[in-house]
Design a protein around this motif. Sequence first.
Motif, PDB file in Angstrom:
ATOM      1  N   SER A  16       0.820  -1.212   0.000  1.00 40.97           N
ATOM      2  CA  SER A  16       0.000   0.000   0.000  1.00 40.97           C
ATOM      3  C   SER A  16       0.857   1.266   0.000  1.00 40.97           C
ATOM      4  O   SER A  16       2.073   1.214   0.181  1.00 40.97           O
ATOM      5  N   HIS A  17       0.173   2.370  -0.130  1.00 44.82           N
ATOM      6  CA  HIS A  17       0.827   3.683  -0.114  1.00 44.82           C
ATOM      7  C   HIS A  17       1.171   4.140   1.306  1.00 44.82           C
ATOM      8  O   HIS A  17       1.887   5.107   1.495  1.00 44.82           O
ATOM      9  N   ARG A  20       5.241   3.905   7.263  1.00 39.98           N
ATOM     10  CA  ARG A  20       5.457   3.816   8.713  1.00 39.98           C
ATOM     11  C   ARG A  20       5.616   5.211   9.316  1.00 39.98           C
ATOM     12  O   ARG A  20       5.124   5.486  10.407  1.00 39.98           O
ATOM     13  N   SER A  21       6.291   6.102   8.611  1.00 41.03           N
ATOM     14  CA  SER A  21       6.542   7.449   9.131  1.00 41.03           C
ATOM     15  C   SER A  21       5.261   8.250   9.333  1.00 41.03           C
ATOM     16  O   SER A  21       5.255   9.222  10.085  1.00 41.03           O
ATOM     17  N   GLN A  22       4.181   7.823   8.713  1.00 44.19           N
ATOM     18  CA  GLN A  22       2.893   8.496   8.879  1.00 44.19           C
ATOM     19  C   GLN A  22       2.235   8.137  10.216  1.00 44.19           C
ATOM     20  O   GLN A  22       1.265   8.783  10.604  1.00 44.19           O
ATOM     21  N   ARG A  23       2.749   7.108  10.871  1.00 40.02           N
ATOM     22  CA  ARG A  23       2.147   6.592  12.097  1.00 40.02           C
ATOM     23  C   ARG A  23       0.641   6.411  11.921  1.00 40.02           C
ATOM     24  O   ARG A  23      -0.174   7.040  12.613  1.00 40.02           O
ATOM     25  N   PRO A  26      -5.143   2.493  13.253  1.00 40.92           N
ATOM     26  CA  PRO A  26      -5.692   1.197  12.836  1.00 40.92           C
ATOM     27  C   PRO A  26      -6.736   1.332  11.726  1.00 40.92           C
ATOM     28  O   PRO A  26      -6.803   0.491  10.831  1.00 40.92           O
ATOM     29  N   GLU A  27      -7.516   2.383  11.756  1.00 39.75           N
ATOM     30  CA  GLU A  27      -8.529   2.595  10.729  1.00 39.75           C
ATOM     31  C   GLU A  27      -7.882   2.803   9.363  1.00 39.75           C
ATOM     32  O   GLU A  27      -8.353   2.269   8.354  1.00 39.75           O
ATOM     33  N   ILE A  28      -6.814   3.583   9.322  1.00 35.57           N
ATOM     34  CA  ILE A  28      -6.114   3.822   8.061  1.00 35.57           C
ATOM     35  C   ILE A  28      -5.478   2.533   7.563  1.00 35.57           C
ATOM     36  O   ILE A  28      -5.513   2.232   6.361  1.00 35.57           O
ATOM     37  N   ILE A  29      -4.918   1.758   8.456  1.00 34.44           N
ATOM     38  CA  ILE A  29      -4.306   0.481   8.067  1.00 34.44           C
ATOM     39  C   ILE A  29      -5.358  -0.457   7.502  1.00 34.44           C
ATOM     40  O   ILE A  29      -5.166  -1.064   6.435  1.00 34.44           O
ATOM     41  N   ARG A  30      -6.491  -0.587   8.171  1.00 34.22           N
ATOM     42  CA  ARG A  30      -7.550  -1.476   7.684  1.00 34.22           C
ATOM     43  C   ARG A  30      -8.067  -1.017   6.321  1.00 34.22           C
ATOM     44  O   ARG A  30      -8.301  -1.837   5.430  1.00 34.22           O
ATOM     45  N   ALA A  31      -8.222   0.280   6.142  1.00 30.38           N
ATOM     46  CA  ALA A  31      -8.687   0.804   4.853  1.00 30.38           C
ATOM     47  C   ALA A  31      -7.650   0.548   3.751  1.00 30.38           C
ATOM     48  O   ALA A  31      -8.017   0.156   2.635  1.00 30.38           O
ATOM     49  N   ALA A  67       4.906  -3.947   8.538  1.00 32.57           N
ATOM     50  CA  ALA A  67       3.568  -4.313   8.076  1.00 32.57           C
ATOM     51  C   ALA A  67       2.980  -5.428   8.939  1.00 32.57           C
ATOM     52  O   ALA A  67       1.804  -5.378   9.320  1.00 32.57           O
ATOM     53  N   ARG A  68       3.784  -6.424   9.270  1.00 34.13           N
ATOM     54  CA  ARG A  68       3.303  -7.534  10.099  1.00 34.13           C
ATOM     55  C   ARG A  68       2.857  -7.019  11.471  1.00 34.13           C
ATOM     56  O   ARG A  68       1.803  -7.387  11.974  1.00 34.13           O
TER      57      ARG A  68
END
Length: 76
Positions: A16-17, A20-23, A26-31, A67-68
Amino acid sequence: MNAVLDAVRTDALFLSHVQRSQRPSPEIIRAAVSDTVVRIGEARCAELVAQEFGEHPDCAPDRMRWARHAVSLAFR
């Protein structure tokens, strides 16, 4: 968690785009995971991750570890 589902989610986040630096939350990760799987497909995600490891062996392992970890937190 299901190991196969975790692997698909991890591959999708890896591709994905999201950085990690964006911190990311969880909602953004799931999306990002959902969007990547819909856009690329589960099987293609695995292929592209393998390609990235071949082309960028110096930075791919760090991104995969992140990512994991991020997937494990976002999909508890």
